[in-house]
Design a protein around this motif. Structure first.
Motif, short mmCIF file in Angstrom:
data_model
loop_
_atom_site.label_atom_id
_atom_site.label_comp_id
_atom_site.label_asym_id
_atom_site.label_seq_id
_atom_site.Cartn_x
_atom_site.Cartn_y
_atom_site.Cartn_z
N PHE A 169 0.66 -1.20 -0.21
CA PHE A 169 -0.08 0.32 0.13
C PHE A 169 1.07 1.36 0.01
O PHE A 169 0.61 2.17 -0.28
CB PHE A 169 -0.79 -0.02 1.71
N GLU A 205 -14.11 7.47 -10.93
CA GLU A 205 -14.57 6.14 -10.84
C GLU A 205 -14.83 4.93 -11.27
O GLU A 205 -14.23 4.30 -12.26
CB GLU A 205 -14.80 5.31 -9.38
N TRP A 222 -9.31 -3.15 -5.41
CA TRP A 222 -10.70 -2.52 -5.01
C TRP A 222 -9.84 -1.46 -4.22
O TRP A 222 -11.00 -0.51 -4.22
CB TRP A 222 -11.71 -3.72 -4.53
N TRP A 223 -9.16 -2.09 -3.32
CA TRP A 223 -8.86 -1.60 -2.11
C TRP A 223 -7.63 -0.22 -2.65
O TRP A 223 -8.38 1.12 -1.91
CB TRP A 223 -7.85 -2.35 -1.18
N ASP A 224 -7.18 -0.14 -4.14
CA ASP A 224 -6.55 0.56 -4.78
C ASP A 224 -7.60 1.81 -4.99
O ASP A 224 -7.57 2.94 -4.91
CB ASP A 224 -5.78 0.14 -5.46
N LEU A 226 -10.46 2.19 -4.01
CA LEU A 226 -11.85 2.31 -2.88
C LEU A 226 -10.90 3.32 -2.50
O LEU A 226 -11.36 4.51 -1.73
CB LEU A 226 -12.65 1.79 -2.85
N LEU A 227 -9.68 3.18 -2.10
CA LEU A 227 -9.39 3.21 0.23
C LEU A 227 -8.12 4.80 -1.07
O LEU A 227 -7.95 5.96 -0.67
CB LEU A 227 -8.29 2.79 0.36
N LEU A 228 -7.76 4.15 -1.93
CA LEU A 228 -6.54 5.45 -1.67
C LEU A 228 -6.38 6.79 -3.08
O LEU A 228 -6.26 7.15 -2.57
CB LEU A 228 -4.76 4.74 -2.93
N ASP A 229 -7.37 6.33 -3.97
CA ASP A 229 -7.78 7.32 -4.75
C ASP A 229 -9.60 7.56 -4.16
O ASP A 229 -9.38 8.85 -4.35
CB ASP A 229 -8.13 6.37 -5.97
N LEU A 231 -11.00 7.88 -1.58
CA LEU A 231 -11.01 8.52 -0.08
C LEU A 231 -9.99 9.24 0.19
O LEU A 231 -9.95 10.42 0.83
CB LEU A 231 -11.65 7.25 0.87
N ILE A 232 -8.49 9.00 -0.06
CA ILE A 232 -7.80 9.49 -0.06
C ILE A 232 -7.10 10.39 -0.39
O ILE A 232 -7.24 11.80 -0.62
CB ILE A 232 -6.48 8.22 0.56
#
Length: 471
Positions: A169, A205, A222-224, A226-229, A231-232
């Motif tokens: 991550f 997205e 999915w975590w890239d 949802l989380l990285l792009d 949310l962060i």
């Protein structure tokens, strides 16, 4: 472009039906967004055109480089020098003749040059539109010889998505993630509306998911995504940008002349602050009285924003240059500089009924966006032949539906907030009027006997009543 024209004609018809404005009013509003003037000029030297001095200096420099830098053997160098001189004189003309635009900081000349560069870029795109793919590549190699030797390697993100570790991550938080985060800060400070910004983030997205089959770089875990792009980078960028906007909205802007500042440090601080906005106003893309055409105008802005970002990825994928190449970075920087006055002009055109003409920067930017898309389609026919029509149709429908739902929620929330503010205003006005009447009769607002009011207080309330709404 067609949607903008339809919206423009509809707006003109509604405006004429409601109120027929004079030609001078229309001209004043157009000058306000297209030729903003500088108020309270103190250093007049920097705001005078100096046309003769500039002409003499330009001719002297041209004569020197024409005779001293011309080679009998290096034809490519002669062509580059000649093109640089053409660009130099075109920017001089733009510096003297082009409009300021809606901004005057740090100096109107800066925005004239930005407009001049955008016009040159548009003309180059028009020329490139009539060339084939190989010729465009040769032109790119001529300006950037390293493109021919170095083929870009697309970074793969959708690999081993089940392997979720902190080290992996953290490895994704690279220079591109930082530029993504910084880009959303800039977007937030330009658009200044949380609902529109989150709508842009969510629809982008969806755009990445819909065009994975054409742009493999869009494939992410999915975590890239949802989380990285989402949310962060998007979320924190939006929150930080809107926080800065809120701080600037409550800041009191009072500019002293640099001549009136005594200390050297104060003069240096004032010179640095010249690169900050002269004022900061709160924008209202959607207000309680917004019509459906205002919502359509915001939808058009969201769609054009998606198209501009798609052009970025399609151009680097079709013409084979890396995201960190100077060609890509220069284009992104130019687009950001162009969008800054363009959004202001579009906002004035959408929200001000008296503004019936789009600004010149907005006109050029719209042409640039459409011509870029045409070049991508013309030079990437083999790529677009692989398009899954169902994905594109579903993307268009989903984006339209999601955008309309988000905008409808924004309109409802805005109208609810406006109704609450109106009720508070009416309650405050009624309370002030009752207090005034009771104090005139010698009664306190609570029903008891009040002390004789002072002349200052009595006169203040009287002036409020005589002047209308005391609020």
């Amino acid at each position: 472009m067609i949607s903008m024209c339809v919206f423009h004609m509809y707006k003109m018809a509604v405006t004429r039906r409601n109120h027929r404005r004079s030609a001078s009013e229309i001209s004043d509003h157009f000058r306000f967004i297209n030729e903003q003037s500088v108020e309270d000029i103190t250093l007049e030297f920097f705001y005078k055109p100096h046309t003769l001095t500039l002409l003499v200096a330009a001719l002297v420099a041209t004569v020197y480089f024409a005779f001293a830098k011309t080679s009998e053997t290096d034809n490519d160098g002669n062509i580059r020098n000649g093109l640089c001189c053409v660009v130099f004189f075109f920017l001089l003309i733009s510096l003297l003749a082009f409009p300021n635009g809606p901004f005057t900081r740090p100096h109107p000349a800066v925005w004239r040059v930005v407009f001049g560069v955008s016009v040159m870029y548009m003309l180059f795109l028009v020329f490139a539109l009539f060339q084939n793919y190989d010729d465009i590549r040769k032109i790119m190699f001529w300006f950037f010889p390293d493109l021919e030797a170095n083929q870009p390697l697309e970074k793969e993100y959708a690999v081993n998505c089940s392997d979720i570790t902190f080290e992996r991550f953290w490895s994704h938080l690279d220079w591109f993630a930082f530029s993504h985060f910084f880009g959303w800060i800039v977007k937030a400070m330009m658009i200044r509306h949380w609902g529109i910004l989150w709508t842009l983030s969510l629809t982008w997205e969806l755009t990445e998911f819909a065009f994975i089959h054409l742009l493999p770089n869009f494939a992410e875990c999915w975590w890239d995504a949802l989380l990285l792009d989402f949310l962060i980078c998007n979320g924190l960028g939006i929150c930080l940008g809107l926080y800065l906007c809120k701080k600037l909205e409550i800041t009191s802007f009072h500019w002293d002349s640099i001549r009136d500042i005594r200390s050297t440090s104060g003069k240096l601080k004032r010179a640095v602050l010249q690169f900050t906005p002269a004022s900061w106003t709160q924008v209202r893309w959607l207000d309680p009285q917004s019509s459906y055409m205002r919502v359509i105008a915001v939808y058009i802005m969201i769609f054009i924003t998606q198209l501009v970002e798609l052009n970025t990825f399609f151009m680097k994928h079709i013409f084979l240059f890396a995201p960190d190449h100077p060609l890509c970075i220069l284009r992104i920087v130019l687009i950001c500089l162009m969008v800054t006055p363009v959004l202001r002009q579009y906002y004035s055109y959408v929200t001000d009924p008296a503004c019936k003409r789009v600004g010149t920067q907005l006109w050029v930017f719209t042409a640039v966006t459409i011509i870029e898309s045409l070049i991508c389609v013309k030079c990437g026919l083999d790529l677009f032949a692989q398009t899954i029509i169902r994905n594109v149709v579903l993307w268009l429908l989903a984006q339209m539906l999601l955008t309309l739902i988000c905008l409808y929620g924004i309109v409802l929330q805005t109208r609810k907030a406006g109704k609450v503010d109106m009720d508070k205003s009416r309650y405050t006005k009624k309370w002030v009027e009752n207090s005034y009447v009771e104090e005139v009769n010698g009664l306190s607002p609570g029903g008891g006997r009040a002390e004789p009011p002072s002349p200052h207080r009595y006169n203040t309330r009287r002036r409020g009543m005589a002047g209308g709404d005391p609020n």
